[in-house]
Scaffold this active site. Structure first.
Site, PDB file in Angstrom:
ATOM      1  N   ARG A  16      -1.229  12.170  -7.339  1.00 32.39           N
ATOM      2  CA  ARG A  16      -0.074  12.368  -8.223  1.00 32.39           C
ATOM      3  C   ARG A  16       0.995  13.232  -7.517  1.00 32.39           C
ATOM      4  NH1 ARG A  16       2.990  16.218  -9.993  1.00 32.39           N
ATOM      5  NH2 ARG A  16       1.150  17.520 -10.194  1.00 32.39           N
ATOM      6  N   ASP A  17       0.665  14.488  -7.258  1.00 31.41           N
ATOM      7  CA  ASP A  17       1.639  15.406  -6.660  1.00 31.41           C
ATOM      8  C   ASP A  17       2.096  14.878  -5.295  1.00 31.41           C
ATOM      9  OD1 ASP A  17       3.159  17.751  -6.336  1.00 31.41           O
ATOM     10  OD2 ASP A  17       1.548  19.049  -7.001  1.00 31.41           O
ATOM     11  N   HIS A 210      -2.607  26.692  -8.401  1.00 31.86           N
ATOM     12  CA  HIS A 210      -2.018  25.487  -7.787  1.00 31.86           C
ATOM     13  C   HIS A 210      -0.946  25.963  -6.803  1.00 31.86           C
ATOM     14  CE1 HIS A 210      -0.209  21.244  -8.374  1.00 31.86           C
ATOM     15  NE2 HIS A 210       0.739  21.889  -7.725  1.00 31.86           N
ATOM     16  N   HIS A 212       1.403  25.673  -3.320  1.00 30.02           N
ATOM     17  CA  HIS A 212       2.020  24.819  -2.303  1.00 30.02           C
ATOM     18  C   HIS A 212       2.113  25.620  -1.006  1.00 30.02           C
ATOM     19  CE1 HIS A 212       3.659  21.220  -4.605  1.00 30.02           C
ATOM     20  NE2 HIS A 212       2.941  21.911  -5.479  1.00 30.02           N
ATOM     21  N   CYS A 243       7.839  18.672  -4.768  1.00 24.85           N
ATOM     22  CA  CYS A 243       8.411  18.754  -6.103  1.00 24.85           C
ATOM     23  C   CYS A 243       9.707  17.967  -6.059  1.00 24.85           C
ATOM     24  CB  CYS A 243       8.672  20.215  -6.476  1.00 24.85           C
ATOM     25  SG  CYS A 243       9.317  20.409  -8.158  1.00 24.85           S
ATOM     26  N   ASN A 252       1.512  20.563  -1.184  1.00 25.36           N
ATOM     27  CA  ASN A 252       0.460  21.433  -1.703  1.00 25.36           C
ATOM     28  C   ASN A 252      -0.367  21.956  -0.537  1.00 25.36           C
ATOM     29  OD1 ASN A 252       1.054  19.289  -3.780  1.00 25.36           O
ATOM     30  ND2 ASN A 252      -0.240  20.631  -4.975  1.00 25.36           N
TER      31      ASN A 252
HETATM   32 ZN    ZN Z   1       2.515  20.915  -7.265  1.00 33.59          ZN
END
Ligand code: ZN
Length: 310
Positions: A16-17, A210, A212, A243, A252
């Site tokens: 996803r990210d 979470h 990055h 992002c 990440n």
């Molecule tokens: Zn993220």
């Protein structure tokens, strides 16, 4: 040295990210193959896609097809990212194909406006309704707070505001609250202080970090969180991620870098590191460029073999 947890829970968020930030849309079949590889590594939580509008994030327009294609495995929880009630309605048509949802908003008004075009209060009000529907459908819910450690537009984000949002999300039914360092602005001293207080303020919820690695501090921040007793982390294989706003927000912290560091420190993850590296290597082939993770390049620490080079 502070005691570290014996084991941690890892959630892989690369599908996803990571995939949403790729300039070229990845073919659905390749996404499915990479997620199947990840699910075979011992990772127990994988965020597989997002139900954002396809005109906003065209890279994830195939959420239904990805969910239909991936193999379900016992013990592996799939989650999907949900932006709002409409996204949840779409997701619920695939209800038997995933286990958890993540909802998100930013702790910075400016970032939230640019990311989802709402104020923080408007986001919270919408998410409270979304979470109620999700819980009625039997879904476990995580609330992710982006820019928890700093905002590229506003600078400092008061932790008091972050904790206030986290309390609202927990009260609305989030069993887990994730704190996103969305553009890699956190430092380890800040992370220590943040989680020391978060543990007191949010005793009932699972707290997830979470990070990055935008400025190379991802692993240092993971260690700082671990030292505060945090035992739930999100990361992306191959250091994929970023992002949508602002441009240039890179990946990440890499899952294989985190897993390697944890294993070397005696912290269990349940992940087969060589298998995870293979998944990142496969992603590298799909994307046709070298990915950022260190362990992908160097391989796992090999004490016996490391004497061969200097
Ligand atoms: Zn993220």
């Amino acid at each position: 040295m502070p005691a570290l947890p014996d084991s941690v829970r890892m959630r892989e968020v690369g599908p996803r990210d990571g995939f949403q930030n790729e300039p070229e849309t990845i073919a659905t079949a390749d996404k499915v193959r990479l997620i199947d590889l990840l699910a075979a590594t011992g990772l127990k939580r994988i965020e597989v896609t997002s139900f954002v509008r396809s005109d906003v994030i065209p890279q994830l327009a195939d959420a239904e097809e990805v969910l239909a294609g991936v193999e379900r495995r016992d013990g592996v929880a799939f989650s999907v990212l949900i932006p709002n009630e409409r996204g949840l309605d779409r997701a619920l048509e695939q209800r038997d194909r995933f286990d958890e949802i993540s909802v998100f908003l930013s702790a910075s008004e400016t970032h939230n406006q640019r990311n989802v075009n709402r104020s923080i209060e408007e986001s919270l009000n919408g998410l409270e309704r979304t979470l109620e529907t999700a819980r009625e459908a039997g879904l476990r819910c995580e609330g992710v707070i982006a820019t928890s450690f700093g905002c590229p537009y506003e600078g400092e984000v008061p932790s008091e505001r972050v904790f206030g949002i986290a309390e609202r999300l927990a009260a609305a039914g989030c069993a887990e609250v994730g704190f996103g360092d969305t553009t890699g602005m956190a430092n380890p001293c800040q992370v220590h202080a943040f989680f020391a207080e978060a543990r007191d303020r949010l005793a009932g919820a699972e707290l997830t970090a979470h990070f990055h690695n935008t400025r190379g501090q991802g692993l240092a921040n993971v260690l700082a969180a671990l030292e505060e007793g945090i035992d739930s982390f999100e990361a992306s294989f191959g250091e994929l991620g970023g992002c949508p706003v602002p441009p240039g927000s890179t990946g990440n912290v890499s899952s294989e870098d985190v897993v390697s560091m944890l294993h070397e420190m005696g912290v269990e993850t349940g992940v087969d590191l060589p298998a995870l590296i293979e998944a990142s290597r496969a992603a590298q082939q799909v994307l046709g460029r070298p990915l950022g993770s260190h362990v992908l390049r160097a391989g796992p620490v090999d004490w016996a073999g490391s004497q061969a080079t200097n």
